[in-house]
Write an enzyme that holds these catalytic residues in place. Structure first.
Site, PDB file in Angstrom:
ATOM      1  N   CYS A   1       5.139   8.516   2.936  1.00  0.00           N
ATOM      2  CA  CYS A   1       3.763   8.023   2.969  1.00  0.00           C
ATOM      3  C   CYS A   1       2.878   8.692   4.016  1.00  0.00           C
ATOM      4  O   CYS A   1       1.656   8.682   3.895  1.00  0.00           O
ATOM      5  CB  CYS A   1       3.768   6.519   3.206  1.00  0.00           C
ATOM      6  SG  CYS A   1       4.818   5.613   2.053  1.00  0.00           S
TER       7      CYS A   1
ATOM      8  N   HIS B   1      -3.087   5.231   5.099  1.00  0.00           N
ATOM      9  CA  HIS B   1      -2.201   5.185   3.942  1.00  0.00           C
ATOM     10  C   HIS B   1      -2.468   3.888   3.194  1.00  0.00           C
ATOM     11  O   HIS B   1      -2.490   2.805   3.790  1.00  0.00           O
ATOM     12  CB  HIS B   1      -0.745   5.255   4.392  1.00  0.00           C
ATOM     13  CG  HIS B   1       0.223   4.856   3.332  1.00  0.00           C
ATOM     14  ND1 HIS B   1       0.164   5.341   2.044  1.00  0.00           N
ATOM     15  CD2 HIS B   1       1.265   3.975   3.348  1.00  0.00           C
ATOM     16  CE1 HIS B   1       1.123   4.807   1.322  1.00  0.00           C
ATOM     17  NE2 HIS B   1       1.800   3.975   2.098  1.00  0.00           N
TER      18      HIS B   1
ATOM     19  N   ASN C   1      -0.058   1.822  -4.317  1.00  0.00           N
ATOM     20  CA  ASN C   1       0.542   2.656  -3.270  1.00  0.00           C
ATOM     21  C   ASN C   1       1.004   3.962  -3.901  1.00  0.00           C
ATOM     22  O   ASN C   1       1.961   3.984  -4.671  1.00  0.00           O
ATOM     23  CB  ASN C   1       1.719   1.901  -2.643  1.00  0.00           C
ATOM     24  CG  ASN C   1       2.373   2.668  -1.507  1.00  0.00           C
ATOM     25  OD1 ASN C   1       2.209   3.873  -1.371  1.00  0.00           O
ATOM     26  ND2 ASN C   1       3.137   1.962  -0.674  1.00  0.00           N
TER      27      ASN C   1
END
Length: 312
Positions: free
Chosen positions: A113, A238, A268
């Site tokens: 990430c 993120h 995500n």
């Protein structure tokens, strides 16, 4: 040249959109349950025929077109991803071939990430050091390939997509020194491991770390750029959880900043989330050219990286 700058951003997402109600037909969940916990409403999922390479190349081509450059002018390609299926050739080499790059340095970065700010910092340092002049930096993931569609705690999170940036040499540095590091003892908290090779995480542990450690690290990144959080034009974290993103901007005092909330519509997307979110903000005209933007990624590893750029 004494620095580097981002010339353009571009992005790509699959056409297929999956809502929370769609997921409720697959697992024991609901729109209210998902939104109350992570803020996600929809996510884009790639079809079986859409590969990581396909999405990365499309985002790269979009960024190159906005920069007014061709792939042949690129001498470095850095791809951040943790969902490439093959070990070799690496994804950067495949993307380089897809965009028509001649003989660039082709490097993959796997810090999950936080991959994009890691990759951007690497390109910046290579340009500053004279090892590259024009770099293509990409974050791309096809997390749907690694989702456990029977696990409601994780399958509701994942999305697919790609974001890209073109980075070039400049007289004045417009990319700050990076603030990066890791918490090796928490490496297990976000993972895709054998034998299952499915995305798993210890969400509460990551949430506690992000809400306690991240504000200080974000301020550090601003300090390295010679600015205060009040100077920021945008904050692009993120896109993991809206309940992490929104409070952080308040905690660090980024009172004038646009806060990226792409997690709501994209879910995500791991290494793709930061360039994807910023590319959309720029496309919609929500961030002024030249304004300082904080990029900060965290997650698998547990690795983190943050820096400040000037918006192209």
């Amino acid at each position: 040249m004494t620095g580097s700058r981002v010339l353009s951003f571009g992005h790509h997402q699959p056409l297929k959109v999956v809502t929370n109600d769609d997921l409720a037909l697959m697992v024991d969940t609901s729109d209210e349950w998902i939104q109350s916990r992570v803020g996600i409403k929809t996510r884009h999922l790639a079809t079986e025929s859409e590969s990581v390479q396909d999405m990365a190349a499309k985002a790269a081509e979009n960024a190159l077109a906005r920069a007014g450059l061709t792939g042949a002018e690129i001498d470095q390609v850095v791809v951040a991803t943790c969902t490439a299926v093959d070990r070799s050739p690496n994804m950067a080499a495949r993307v380089a071939a897809a965009v028509g790059a001649g003989s660039p340095a082709a490097i993959d970065v796997n810090t999950a990430c936080s991959g994009f700010p890691h990759a951007l910092a690497l390109a910046d340092q290579c340009i500053r050091g004279g090892s590259a002049t024009k770099a293509l930096v990409i974050g791309v993931e096809k997390l749907s390939d690694f989702a456990d569609w029977n696990d409601r705690s994780t399958c509701v999170l994942v999305g697919d997509g790609a974001g890209a940036a073109v980075v070039v040499a400049s007289d004045e540095p417009e990319i700050s020194p990076v603030t990066w590091g890791s918490v090796p003892t928490m490496g297990h908290t976000v993972r895709i491991e054998a034998p299952s090779l499915t995305f798993a995480q210890e969400g509460q542990a990551v949430y506690r770390w992000a809400t306690t450690a991240l504000p200080q690290l974000a301020v550090q990144a601003c300090n390295k750029a010679g600015i205060t959080p009040e100077d920021l034009g945008a904050v692009v974290l993120h896109q993991a959880n809206l309940r992490i993103i929104e409070p952080l901007a308040r905690k660090i005092g980024a009172v004038n900043a646009v806060v990226a909330r792409d997690v709501v519509e994209s879910g995500n997307t791991s290494a793709a989330s930061i360039p994807l979110a910023l590319s959309k903000l720029i496309e919609r005209g929500e961030v002024k050219s030249g304004s300082p933007v904080l990029l900060f990624g965290f997650g698998g590893g547990l690795s983190y990286a943050g820096l400040v750029i000037r918006c192209p």
